[in-house]
Enzyme design. Structure first.
Site, PDB file in Angstrom:
ATOM      1  N   LYS A   3       3.858  25.000  -2.241  1.00  0.00           N
ATOM      2  CA  LYS A   3       5.314  24.993  -2.412  1.00  0.00           C
ATOM      3  C   LYS A   3       5.659  25.645  -3.750  1.00  0.00           C
ATOM      4  CE  LYS A   3       9.236  21.855  -3.127  1.00  0.00           C
ATOM      5  NZ  LYS A   3       9.661  20.454  -3.268  1.00  0.00           N
TER       6      LYS A   3
ATOM      7  N   LEU B  88       9.464   2.950  -4.277  1.00  0.00           N
ATOM      8  CA  LEU B  88      10.798   2.634  -3.769  1.00  0.00           C
ATOM      9  C   LEU B  88      11.315   1.288  -4.256  1.00  0.00           C
ATOM     10  CD1 LEU B  88      10.380   3.883  -0.078  1.00  0.00           C
ATOM     11  CD2 LEU B  88      11.454   5.080  -1.991  1.00  0.00           C
TER      12      LEU B  88
ATOM     13  N   ILE C 203       7.462  11.159  -5.377  1.00  0.00           N
ATOM     14  CA  ILE C 203       6.055  11.025  -5.766  1.00  0.00           C
ATOM     15  C   ILE C 203       5.904  11.274  -7.265  1.00  0.00           C
ATOM     16  CG2 ILE C 203       3.752  12.030  -5.478  1.00  0.00           C
ATOM     17  CD1 ILE C 203       4.323  12.331  -2.523  1.00  0.00           C
TER      18      ILE C 203
ATOM     19  N   GLY D 269       0.839  -1.199   0.000  1.00  0.00           N
ATOM     20  CA  GLY D 269       0.000   0.000   0.000  1.00  0.00           C
ATOM     21  C   GLY D 269       0.865   1.236   0.000  1.00  0.00           C
TER      22      GLY D 269
END
Length: 497
Positions: A81, A329, A342, A16
């Site tokens: 951001k 990852l 991401i 997940g």
């Protein structure tokens, strides 16, 4: 030849977290009607979950999924951001911002930097960021989302809350979530994965498997032995401590990346707390030293003990191998200096959707998927290495190593090209554009030896007017924005505040 027997009818997502639920949301929302999608995860297995900073390409993923910005921001405790402030990277005591905006105005023959370089030589140009709305907005703490003047922006968000947000979306579109730990990955005679056997004894069969098991890479590496390309000689940091602190001030609209003796510290402001961490190289700093360095340099009360994360920078030799695609990852790791984790997840998802093997896996599609992913990974790798290599710091062994290390030929060429002629470039499948390369090259202290000759066709008075008009327009635009904090309160206030 493909036939009905080869058709992809069921996709199994192993794991997940952010990668798993982004993948689930993408598949169920955009292909769900013709596909069974199952996600297997265990509540007992933690996720890294510290990837709280993003880049503007996230808007692409959200537009595809029809996600409303204000809703996801409120749900994830997010702030805006506009870039990253790099402190102590060139030398101790100096800083610069890599903003998401475009610099000045280009002409047909050359980029804005050529006019700016001559302006600096003549003493009529100020710092490069004065010619960019996003750069000045970040420095002045101002922000707005306007119909005709939308800023190139990203988010600081809680990654675990983002995964929960996407889980709810996926469940609305028919995802089947199975709780449990994977005991064994079963394979066909040809090596393709056939099923996941859970500790409960349940067997989860599928046609296509997505490995979102994080650093474990349970499917792509432990099962398929795909191989790993190690980049730690270029990116030597291999560990990080992460901790959250209670907020002490209004959030800024940029990430802070503060270079330390053997690595760097991040500060990421959310609406109700701050994400902190220290990325470091264990060859030059012990875990105890790193933990204390982080504790000594955080602001606000720590919400838990700093958590250690070990990693190795590099990439899988194949990101799609047989009937398994690695996303997140499990596909490799590039340290979070430019907040690309991401981005790489959503790019892999979109690439998979574009090449989805509905009628069976085609070797040419697999090869093209891997080729495109490699180009993007190599580009991001070079961009991150640039921050370490182009330093004037020699005050510690770590920074002396970075300054003197050999670098990829592709990066060496970019640096030499800019140094000699002021030119930068971007290939079609690369993430970082010319403005990004320029801001980091200049911020790290590299300046071109010459500028394009077309600039000399402009008289000094005209060059002064040209630079001044851009600067004044940027200043006028930013002055109309509310403060970052005010805009958040109006637009996307979180219930956690």
């Amino acid at each position: 030849m493909n036939n009905e027997q080869n058709r992809i009818k069921k996709v199994v997502i192993a794991g997940g977290g952010t990668a798993g639920w982004m993948t689930a949301a993408g598949l169920t929302k955009l292909l769900g009607k013709n596909l069974e999608v199952v996600l297997v995860e265990s509540d007992d297995i933690g996720t890294v979950g510290v990837g709280e900073a993003t880049i503007p390409t996230m808007h692409i993923f959200h537009r595809l999924l029809n996600i409303k910005e204000s809703e996801v921001m409120a749900a994830t405790n997010a702030t805006f951001k506009l870039g990253i402030q790099f402190e102590n990277w060139k030398t101790v005591g100096e800083d610069y911002i890599h903003s998401f905006g475009f610099l000045g105005k280009d002409c047909w023959a050359c980029g804005f930097q050529h006019f700016w370089v001559k302006g600096k030589q003549k003493g009529i140009a100020t710092e490069i960021g004065d010619y960019c709305v996003e750069h000045l907005g970040a420095r002045q703490g101002r922000f707005a989302v306007l119909p005709n003047q939308d800023l190139n922006h990203a988010y600081h968000m809680d990654a675990s809350l983002y995964a929960k947000f996407l889980r709810r979306m996926s469940e609305q579109h028919g995802i089947k979530r199975i709780e449990g730990k994977i005991r064994e990955v079963q394979q066909h005679m040809d090596g393709n994965i056939s099923a996941l056997l859970l500790e409960s004894g349940e067997l989860i069969e599928g046609d296509l498997f997505i490995d979102c098991t994080g650093f474990r890479a349970l499917l792509i590496e432990q099962t398929l032995n795909t191989g790993f390309e190690d980049w730690s000689h270029w990116l030597p940091c291999d560990s990080a401590y992460a901790v959250q602190t209670k907020t002490t001030q209004e959030p800024v609209a940029y990430t802070r990346a503060i270079a330390r003796d053997a690595g760097w510290q991040w500060k990421i402001p959310l609406q109700s707390r701050v994400g902190n961490g220290l990325v470091f190289c264990s060859k030059f700093m012990t875990e105890a030293e790193a933990k204390q360095t982080l504790i000594d340099n955080v602001e606000g009360e720590m919400m838990f003990e700093p958590r250690l994360i070990k990693f190795k920078t590099g990439t899988r030799r194949q990101h799609w191998n047989k009937n398994c695609v690695a996303i997140g990852l499990s596909s490799g790791f590039l340290e979070p200096l430019e907040s690309t984790s991401i981005h790489l997840i959503h790019r892999s998802i979109i690439r998979l959707l574009q090449m989805f093997p509905s009628h069976g896996i085609v070797p040419a599609d697999v090869a093209e998927f891997n080729r495109q992913t490699k180009i993007e990974m190599d580009n991001i790798r070079d961009f991150i290495i640039l921050h370490y290599k182009a330093t004037e710091r020699t005050d510690t062994k770590f920074w002396r190593y970075c300054k003197d290390m050999q670098i990829p030929d592709t990066l060496a060429h970019r640096m030499e090209l800019f140094k000699q002629s002021g030119k930068v470039y971007k290939f079609a499948q690369e993430l970082f554009g010319e403005s990004s390369w320029l801001q980091v090259l200049i911020g790290q202290g590299l300046m071109p030896e010459q500028y394009h000759p077309i600039v000399d066709l402009m008289p000094d008075s005209e060059l002064n007017d040209f630079l001044m008009s851009i600067k004044q327009n940027v200043k006028r635009t930013v002055s109309q924005f509310p403060t970052h904090h005010e805009f958040i309160q109006h637009y996307c206030k979180s219930s956690l505040v």
